[in-house]
Motif scaffolding. Structure first.
Motif, mmCIF file in Angstrom:
data_model
loop_
_atom_site.group_PDB
_atom_site.id
_atom_site.type_symbol
_atom_site.label_atom_id
_atom_site.label_comp_id
_atom_site.label_asym_id
_atom_site.label_seq_id
_atom_site.Cartn_x
_atom_site.Cartn_y
_atom_site.Cartn_z
ATOM 1 N N MET A 219 -15.170 -3.055 2.505
ATOM 2 C CA MET A 219 -14.967 -1.642 2.203
ATOM 3 C C MET A 219 -16.069 -1.022 1.576
ATOM 4 N N TRP B 126 0.786 -1.149 -0.030
ATOM 5 C CA TRP B 126 0.069 0.003 0.004
ATOM 6 C C TRP B 126 0.905 1.234 0.045
ATOM 7 N N HIS C 196 -8.835 10.274 5.443
ATOM 8 C CA HIS C 196 -9.016 9.174 4.567
ATOM 9 C C HIS C 196 -9.280 7.881 5.201
ATOM 10 N N GLY D 244 -5.380 -2.276 -1.068
ATOM 11 C CA GLY D 244 -6.729 -1.174 -1.197
ATOM 12 C C GLY D 244 -7.342 -1.373 -2.396
ATOM 13 N N ALA D 245 -8.411 -0.582 -2.554
ATOM 14 C CA ALA D 245 -9.306 -0.605 -3.948
ATOM 15 C C ALA D 245 -8.593 0.181 -4.812
ATOM 16 N N GLY D 246 -8.024 1.681 -4.453
ATOM 17 C CA GLY D 246 -7.491 2.330 -5.613
ATOM 18 C C GLY D 246 -6.174 2.104 -5.638
ATOM 19 N N THR E 143 -8.895 -0.687 4.680
ATOM 20 C CA THR E 143 -8.746 -2.144 4.233
ATOM 21 C C THR E 143 -8.992 -2.782 5.654
ATOM 22 N N ALA F 165 -13.377 4.256 4.187
ATOM 23 C CA ALA F 165 -13.172 2.812 3.851
ATOM 24 C C ALA F 165 -11.812 2.204 3.917
ATOM 25 N N ARG G 261 -11.205 9.968 -4.574
ATOM 26 C CA ARG G 261 -9.997 10.425 -4.304
ATOM 27 C C ARG G 261 -9.902 12.169 -4.534
HETATM 28 C C1 GLV Z 1 -8.550 3.470 -0.098
HETATM 29 O O1 GLV Z 1 -8.668 4.558 -0.454
HETATM 30 C C2 GLV Z 1 -8.374 2.452 -0.987
HETATM 31 O O2 GLV Z 1 -8.302 2.634 -2.280
HETATM 32 O O3 GLV Z 1 -8.726 1.167 -0.561
#
Ligand code: GLV
Length: 309
Positions: free
Chosen positions: A92, A46, A272, A66-68, A277, A275, A224
């Motif tokens: 998330m 991350w 931040h 993470g998601a992003g 992880t 959500a 974001r």
């Molecule tokens: C958090 O910002 C993600 O991308 O998991």
């Protein structure tokens, strides 16, 4: 060898323990324990610092915790052919639903206005507003945004959605493309942004688009920071065109202490955390993907680099 790296050493230690237990057949290391970058086959990370991937000539894949994945794209130390895998939901989406629901519910029940009245010692009732009278626009209808839109629709709000490519969600009017975006902006009392940062979404919510929101609207950004022009937002809050904002992500994180939005009475700022992880869930998803790779099958969550998610 699999390298685990995040900015927090205690977190790396926790992940090392969990992955070693989940996959005893693999060798996991942190950055300190790594002497030869060419031994690294996979990286679980991350926020990798610049240069992390230098010398990893046998790298076969990167797992994002993470998601992003915006911080994994457009880097000169990671070859374009190395696949990147992101986490899919993993608890998330539910957190994001809660974060957004808090803002929308607060807006519907005038909590932001009552908070300001409280500061001034003002006792003044406002007319009730039912969920069906609040129009919510959700930008981003993927894994996370889709669940946010559905949850708000189930709460009785009038939800419209917008995404890059066409989506169909039961009970939700879904738009895409530039005209679709203008429609959603024109008709959103609360604008919820959960888009990823991609070349197409960066700067999307500029002064012109934000000004399309109806007077008295609220903006929630949990996608974001670079999607939203903060100065334009501040201007529209100060002119009274926008009523409130709830912001979890910023172009520069942490948001610098001197930034005026910290002290703006109509703005709620969170660091931040919309959500986060969930560690156990991340370990399960990534372990399952490493098992798939060992069996020669395709892992889940492969990022389409050209799309940016
Ligand atoms: C958090 O910002 C993600 O991308 O998991």
């Amino acid at each position: 060898m699999i390298l685990i790296h995040t900015p927090a050493p205690r977190e790396v230690a926790a992940y090392l323990d969990l992955f070693r237990t989940a996959l005893p057949q693999h060798v996991f290391t942190d950055l300190e324990g790594l002497s030869r970058p060419e031994d690294v086959e996979y990286v679980i990370t991350w926020g990798p610092p610049p240069g992390l991937f230098v010398g990893m000539s046998r790298l076969k894949g990167v797992f994002n915790l993470g998601a992003g994945v915006d911080r994994l794209l457009q880097r000169d130390d990671l070859a374009a052919e190395v696949p990147i895998y992101r986490l899919l939901d993993g608890g998330m989406a539910q957190q994001m639903v809660e974060y957004v629901r808090y803002g929308v519910l607060g807006y519907q029940r005038h909590m932001d206005i009552y908070r300001r009245q409280q500061t001034a010692g003002v006792w003044k009732m406002l007319p009730p507003r039912l969920p069906a009278a609040v129009r919510v626009g959700v930008l981003g209808l993927g894994e996370i945004g889709g669940q946010v839109a559905r949850a708000l629709a189930a709460d009785g709000y009038r939800v419209q959605g917008w995404s890059r490519s066409a989506h169909t969600l039961p009970g939700i009017l879904c738009h895409h493309g530039p005209t679709g975006l203008d429609t959603v902006l024109n008709e959103s009392d609360v604008l919820v942004c959960v888009l990823p940062s991609t070349p197409q979404t960066r700067g999307l919510l500029d002064a012109t688009r934000l000004a399309r929101l109806p007077p008295g609207a609220m903006v929630i950004n949990a996608g974001r920071g670079d999607l939203l022009d903060l100065d334009a937002l501040q201007g529209l809050l100060e002119s009274g065109h926008l009523r409130a904002a709830q912001l979890d992500v910023f172009p520069e994180e942490p948001l610098p202490p001197a930034h005026p939005l910290w002290r703006h009475p109509a703005v709620t700022i969170t660091p931040h955390v919309a959500a986060i992880t969930l560690r156990q869930e991340a370990v399960e998803q990534i372990s399952a993907n490493l098992r798939r790779l060992a069996e020669g099958s395709e892992p889940l969550g492969k990022v389409a680099r050209t799309q940016g998610y």
